[in-house]
Scaffold this motif. Structure first.
Motif, short mmCIF file in Angstrom:
data_model
loop_
_atom_site.label_atom_id
_atom_site.label_comp_id
_atom_site.label_asym_id
_atom_site.label_seq_id
_atom_site.Cartn_x
_atom_site.Cartn_y
_atom_site.Cartn_z
N VAL A 88 -22.66 2.74 -30.12
CA VAL A 88 -22.80 4.18 -30.35
C VAL A 88 -23.14 4.89 -29.05
CG1 VAL A 88 -24.18 5.94 -31.54
CG2 VAL A 88 -23.34 3.94 -32.79
N ARG A 89 -23.99 4.30 -28.24
CA ARG A 89 -24.32 4.91 -26.94
C ARG A 89 -23.07 5.04 -26.08
NH1 ARG A 89 -26.85 8.52 -24.24
NH2 ARG A 89 -27.80 7.88 -22.31
N GLN A 102 -21.02 7.94 -27.15
CA GLN A 102 -21.60 9.22 -26.79
C GLN A 102 -21.38 9.57 -25.32
OE1 GLN A 102 -25.56 8.13 -28.02
NE2 GLN A 102 -25.46 9.47 -29.81
N ALA A 134 -25.08 9.70 -35.63
CA ALA A 134 -24.93 10.24 -34.29
C ALA A 134 -23.74 11.20 -34.17
CB ALA A 134 -24.77 9.10 -33.28
N VAL A 188 -20.48 10.36 -34.27
CA VAL A 188 -19.36 9.79 -33.51
C VAL A 188 -18.50 8.85 -34.34
CG1 VAL A 188 -20.50 10.02 -31.26
CG2 VAL A 188 -20.80 7.92 -32.58
#
Length: 94
Positions: free
Chosen positions: A51-52, A55, A81, A83
């Motif tokens: 996920v990071r 982003q 998040a 995404v």
């Protein structure tokens, strides 16, 4: 034996050392990347780094793992998040 592994790791936020900042640093060290990079996170676990990554670069990230509960965790984390993209049975595309 693998059942013990999954039970021991269930509910953990990460399946590897590091942090979101470490992921961002490693991505910067890999630069320069194309404008919309395609990234595969193999063995993504519950998706903290996946996920990071989704982003940060503005590209397309696919998380791949063999353990369905981890993929479910990636999907939930990605949805929270903002995404999340469609996923397959092999991974979560972010």
């Amino acid at each position: 034996m693998t059942d013990i592994f999954w039970r021991a790791h269930q509910g953990l936020p990460r399946e590897a050392p590091g942090s979101g900042d470490t992921t961002a640093l490693l991505l910067r060290l890999a630069a320069p990347l194309p404008g919309r990079p395609r990234i595969v996170d193999v063995g993504c676990g519950p998706g903290a780094a996946t996920v990071r990554l989704a982003q940060l670069p503005g590209g397309h990230v696919t998380g791949v793992d063999l353990h369905q509960p981890f993929l479910d965790a990636v999907a939930a984390r990605a949805l929270a998040a903002g995404v999340l993209r469609p996923r397959t049975s092999l991974g979560a595309a972010l």
